[in-house]
Design a protein around this motif. Structure first.
Motif, mmCIF file in Angstrom:
data_model
loop_
_atom_site.group_PDB
_atom_site.id
_atom_site.type_symbol
_atom_site.label_atom_id
_atom_site.label_comp_id
_atom_site.label_asym_id
_atom_site.label_seq_id
_atom_site.Cartn_x
_atom_site.Cartn_y
_atom_site.Cartn_z
ATOM 1 N N LEU A 114 2.821 -12.703 -4.298
ATOM 2 C CA LEU A 114 2.104 -11.589 -3.672
ATOM 3 C C LEU A 114 3.003 -10.355 -3.603
ATOM 4 C CD1 LEU A 114 -0.352 -10.486 -2.089
ATOM 5 C CD2 LEU A 114 0.684 -11.426 -0.026
ATOM 6 N N VAL A 115 4.262 -10.570 -3.227
ATOM 7 C CA VAL A 115 5.222 -9.462 -3.156
ATOM 8 C C VAL A 115 5.461 -8.885 -4.545
ATOM 9 C CG1 VAL A 115 7.623 -8.862 -2.627
ATOM 10 C CG2 VAL A 115 6.320 -10.315 -1.061
ATOM 11 N N ALA A 116 5.519 -9.764 -5.558
ATOM 12 C CA ALA A 116 5.708 -9.291 -6.933
ATOM 13 C C ALA A 116 4.575 -8.372 -7.349
ATOM 14 C CB ALA A 116 5.805 -10.476 -7.885
ATOM 15 N N GLY A 117 3.377 -8.710 -6.940
ATOM 16 C CA GLY A 117 2.239 -7.840 -7.238
ATOM 17 C C GLY A 117 2.347 -6.502 -6.540
ATOM 18 N N GLN A 118 2.854 -6.528 -5.311
ATOM 19 C CA GLN A 118 3.037 -5.269 -4.569
ATOM 20 C C GLN A 118 4.119 -4.404 -5.223
ATOM 21 O OE1 GLN A 118 3.926 -6.931 -0.731
ATOM 22 N NE2 GLN A 118 1.771 -7.030 -0.098
ATOM 23 N N ILE A 119 5.149 -5.067 -5.758
ATOM 24 C CA ILE A 119 6.212 -4.336 -6.455
ATOM 25 C C ILE A 119 5.654 -3.648 -7.697
ATOM 26 C CG2 ILE A 119 8.320 -4.641 -7.817
ATOM 27 C CD1 ILE A 119 9.149 -6.830 -5.806
ATOM 28 N N VAL A 120 4.832 -4.380 -8.442
ATOM 29 C CA VAL A 120 4.222 -3.795 -9.636
ATOM 30 C C VAL A 120 3.363 -2.591 -9.260
ATOM 31 C CG1 VAL A 120 2.559 -4.207 -11.491
ATOM 32 C CG2 VAL A 120 4.281 -5.935 -10.958
ATOM 33 N N GLU A 121 2.635 -2.723 -8.172
ATOM 34 C CA GLU A 121 1.761 -1.630 -7.737
ATOM 35 C C GLU A 121 2.583 -0.400 -7.335
ATOM 36 O OE1 GLU A 121 -0.863 -2.741 -4.612
ATOM 37 O OE2 GLU A 121 -1.617 -0.716 -4.310
ATOM 38 N N ILE A 122 3.682 -0.625 -6.617
ATOM 39 C CA ILE A 122 4.515 0.512 -6.195
ATOM 40 C C ILE A 122 5.149 1.185 -7.404
ATOM 41 C CG2 ILE A 122 6.678 1.112 -5.018
ATOM 42 C CD1 ILE A 122 5.909 -0.756 -2.786
ATOM 43 N N LYS A 123 5.625 0.401 -8.347
ATOM 44 C CA LYS A 123 6.217 0.995 -9.549
ATOM 45 C C LYS A 123 5.190 1.837 -10.305
ATOM 46 C CE LYS A 123 9.930 -2.333 -10.475
ATOM 47 N NZ LYS A 123 10.444 -3.374 -11.410
ATOM 48 N N SER A 124 3.959 1.335 -10.322
ATOM 49 C CA SER A 124 2.906 2.096 -10.980
ATOM 50 C C SER A 124 2.661 3.425 -10.257
ATOM 51 C CB SER A 124 1.624 1.267 -11.026
ATOM 52 O OG SER A 124 0.567 2.014 -11.599
ATOM 53 N N ARG A 125 2.668 3.398 -8.933
ATOM 54 C CA ARG A 125 2.452 4.630 -8.164
ATOM 55 C C ARG A 125 3.636 5.580 -8.332
ATOM 56 N NH1 ARG A 125 1.090 2.880 -2.194
ATOM 57 N NH2 ARG A 125 1.077 5.168 -1.941
ATOM 58 N N LEU A 126 4.859 5.049 -8.400
ATOM 59 C CA LEU A 126 6.039 5.895 -8.576
ATOM 60 C C LEU A 126 5.964 6.694 -9.874
ATOM 61 C CD1 LEU A 126 9.021 3.699 -7.337
ATOM 62 C CD2 LEU A 126 8.365 5.942 -6.473
ATOM 63 N N ASP A 128 -5.763 -12.389 2.166
ATOM 64 C CA ASP A 128 -6.724 -12.715 1.116
ATOM 65 C C ASP A 128 -6.176 -12.365 -0.261
ATOM 66 O OD1 ASP A 128 -8.357 -13.464 3.154
ATOM 67 O OD2 ASP A 128 -9.788 -11.813 2.950
ATOM 68 N N GLU A 129 -5.359 -11.296 -0.330
ATOM 69 C CA GLU A 129 -4.867 -10.832 -1.623
ATOM 70 C C GLU A 129 -3.927 -11.830 -2.291
ATOM 71 O OE1 GLU A 129 -4.720 -9.095 1.231
ATOM 72 O OE2 GLU A 129 -6.484 -7.852 0.787
ATOM 73 N N ALA A 130 -3.445 -12.826 -1.532
ATOM 74 C CA ALA A 130 -2.581 -13.837 -2.141
ATOM 75 C C ALA A 130 -3.348 -14.709 -3.119
ATOM 76 C CB ALA A 130 -1.939 -14.703 -1.055
ATOM 77 N N PHE A 131 -4.675 -14.709 -3.004
ATOM 78 C CA PHE A 131 -5.518 -15.527 -3.859
ATOM 79 C C PHE A 131 -6.331 -14.597 -4.758
ATOM 80 C CE2 PHE A 131 -4.652 -19.511 -1.780
ATOM 81 C CZ PHE A 131 -4.217 -19.096 -0.516
ATOM 82 N N THR A 132 -6.062 -14.673 -6.044
ATOM 83 C CA THR A 132 -6.646 -13.719 -6.985
ATOM 84 C C THR A 132 -7.974 -14.167 -7.564
ATOM 85 O OG1 THR A 132 -5.369 -14.708 -8.804
ATOM 86 C CG2 THR A 132 -4.369 -12.857 -7.616
#
Length: 631
Positions: free
Chosen positions: A582-594, A505-509
């Motif tokens: 979708l993966v790009a969004g996950q990358i942004v999220e991980i960088k934010s958590r880091l 579902d997260e692929a569709f914003t």
């Protein structure tokens, strides 16, 4: 009450009812590329075509008002029918015998429905046509013959005769299984002093048909001098199936020629329509018991696909004062048309029927060929009231006609007719007349109050309640891949398949796209084996909100931006790119958590997140390489 129609019969009706042919009974369609057809929407007024039909998918959608669905949904909307009646109407058209669960194929259809009223009118038309051959109807046949109409012409236009006697039609229809309440509702019968009686007696009749060819009413002409009703013509009163502001006599015969020739000829009476068609003008129609109005114009525009480029509407009126008055009245409504509008006035105060009798078929065709632009006719007609040989007369004519010309909304036409007005009046200073017309037109315009708020053209055009989240902007580049992926799943599920179904579902914003994605998944997904109208229908049943259903039908007909021979590679690229986003969004999220994790105090968590980041970035790069070249 009828039982439930068997699901397999409903599927058969959908399969055998070509949506382009069904829609074509109401709207002229032209090719729009990608296998789609386009025309003016029958559900709201528009100047340029935004109504799309995809015959291969069996669906339609209007990008102006948001209406859409399959062939059954179209019939329900255009004919104001329930689901069962719409299926029955399409089944009758396709020659399909329906089976009702709990009652078999012989279950009686619901009393009083539109289908029943149509059947009653069909039976009435047959009865009246048979009566035209009786000795009692001799004066009616003579009336037709005196106007140049033989038996073949009468049969073509369905002419009939209402016999004497108070209730002969009523008894006939009751004997055919109809109920009195239905006949009264259909305006075929009415309550008399001593019981129910027929609506028409001792009159020549013309059946009035809707655009689909069904009889919905009658027009009745006075034949006998001792007829107690003095009105020359009587028409069916308003009923659930007869709206005089929306029907045109002869349209069922003329619609295809109107669409083909991009021309409609509007005459005043039933015999004028007959004369025009028999003389070689098969685009003639007439209003029934009311003046030609805006709703009639809307009906014709759908057939003309009126789009400011071509197409013409020709009004023919008697040459007498009443005809000229009707022509001037048409001026008020003409600007609803973008098509060129003309007036044709027969010589010697004759109507088209009289012209054909007196001077033959060629004269009728010449009448149409020698048409005059409506604006020109309206201006010249009023100028006849002034003495243009005198200065006073010219001044008075200009005082009267400058405001009249200023009513023309098209600025180029307005300036052109202002120049012609000066010439027709005999005023030397043309520029002064043009300037006064412009000033008058500008003075009538209300000043703008602030900037108008932009309106989503897909929302609210029909004043229909639209529940759910706001619709996504189809031009939003951030949502482009989501939109294309949904279109691919709906239109080419065999190519989207499991790859599409694996998207979370997260692929569709956007909320609407996400809800539609869930509905597709709940309907079995792209790999569930369904396609075309059946798949769209299954998805629609899983959509809880009108906004989502509207976008569903929209995306089921919107053209994919790819060549037909490259669809598979395109679909795979779109889905890959959506996965990459979708993966790009996950990358942004991980960088934010880091950034929020201490590499010293939370070393294990930091190393785990960093490892995930490296893996995701590699995966992101791989997806990008796979997607290159397909979009």
């Amino acid at each position: 009450m009828a039982g439930r129609i068997r699901d397999s019969d409903i599927a058969l009706v959908r399969d055998r009812s070509r949506i382009d042919e069904v829609v074509g009974d109401h709207v002229s369609l032209r090719r729009a590329g990608g296998g789609a057809l386009k025309g003016l929407c029958p559900f709201h007024d528009e100047k340029s075509p935004s109504f799309n039909v995809r015959p291969t998918h069996g669906t339609f959608h209007c990008f102006g008002c948001g209406e859409g669905g399959d062939v059954i949904a179209f019939v329900m909307k255009i004919e104001h029918l329930g689901f069962v009646e719409a299926v029955e109407r399409l089944a009758d058209r396709a020659g399909i015998q329906l089976t009702y669960e709990g009652g078999g194929a012989t279950v009686q259809r619901d009393r009083g429905t539109r289908s029943r009223l149509i059947e009653a009118h069909r039976a009435a038309a047959e009865f009246y046509a048979e009566q035209l051959a009786t000795p009692e109807a001799m004066p009616a046949r003579e009336f037709l013959a005196q106007r140049g109409f033989d038996e073949s012409a009468a049969r073509t236009f369905g002419c009939g005769f209402a016999p004497a006697g108070w209730d002969r039609l009523t008894k006939h229809l009751l004997g055919r299984g109809f109920e009195l309440t239905e006949l009264i509702k259909a305006q075929l019968s009415k309550e008399g002093r001593q019981g129910p009686i027929d609506r028409f007696h001792r009159r020549l009749l013309w059946p009035i048909r809707d655009m689909g060819g069904d009889v919905v009413g009658f027009g009745a002409r006075r034949i006998f001098d001792d007829d107690q009703i003095q009105a020359k013509y009587l028409n069916t009163s308003e009923s659930p199936i007869y709206k005089k502001s929306q029907v045109l006599f002869g349209l069922d015969l003329a619609k295809r020629e109107i669409a083909k020739r991009r021309q409609a000829v509007v005459v005043e009476g039933y015999t004028d329509v007959m004369a025009m068609h028999l003389a070689g003008v098969p685009t003639a129609v007439a209003s029934c018991g009311t003046a030609f109005g805006v709703e009639h114009m809307t009906v014709l525009r759908r057939l003309l696909i009126d789009d400011d480029l071509n197409g013409e509407v020709i009004f023919t009126f008697d040459g007498d004062a009443a005809g000229q008055k009707a022509a001037l009245k048409a001026f008020e409504g003409e600007q609803q048309f973008s098509a060129q509008t003309y007036i044709a006035i027969a010589p010697d105060d004759m109507d088209p029927c009289e012209l054909r009798q007196t001077k033959g078929d060629v004269a009728v065709r010449d009448l149409v060929a020698r048409r005059t632009p409506l604006f020109e006719f309206a201006i010249k007609t009023q100028l006849q009231a002034y003495d243009l040989d005198s200065v006073d007369g010219r001044v008075e004519a200009l005082k009267k006609m400058v405001p009249f010309v200023a009513q023309i909304k098209d600025r180029a036409k307005r300036d052109g007719y202002a120049t012609k007005l000066a010439w027709w009046v005999g005023w030397d200073d043309e520029s002064a007349v043009v300037r006064r017309v412009r000033e008058t037109a500008t003075g009538r315009a209300a000043p703008a109050k602030g900037r108008p708020r932009p309106v989503d053209p897909n929302q609210g055009a029909l004043a229909v309640e639209v529940d759910g989240p706001a619709r996504p902007d189809p031009r939003d580049p951030r949502l482009w891949h989501q939109r294309e992926a949904l279109k691919a799943a709906l239109q080419l599920p065999e190519m989207a398949g499991p790859y599409y179904d694996s998207l979370p579902d997260e692929a569709f914003t956007h909320p609407v796209y996400q809800a539609l994605h869930r509905a597709i998944r709940d309907a079995g997904g792209a790999s569930g084996g369904l396609s075309g109208p059946a798949f769209v229908d299954a998805v629609s049943k899983r959509c809880d909100q009108q906004a989502v259903r509207s976008v569903l039908t929209e995306l089921s007909v919107e053209q994919l931006q790819v060549r037909a021979d490259d669809e598979y590679r395109y679909v795979q690229s779109v889905l890959t790119r959506l996965q990459q986003l979708l993966v790009a969004g996950q990358i942004v999220e991980i960088k934010s958590r880091l950034r929020r994790v201490s590499p010293v105090e939370e070393a294990d968590e930091y190393r785990a997140l960093f490892g995930d980041l490296i893996a995701l970035e590699a995966y992101h790069k791989e997806l990008g390489e796979q997607a290159v070249g397909g979009l």
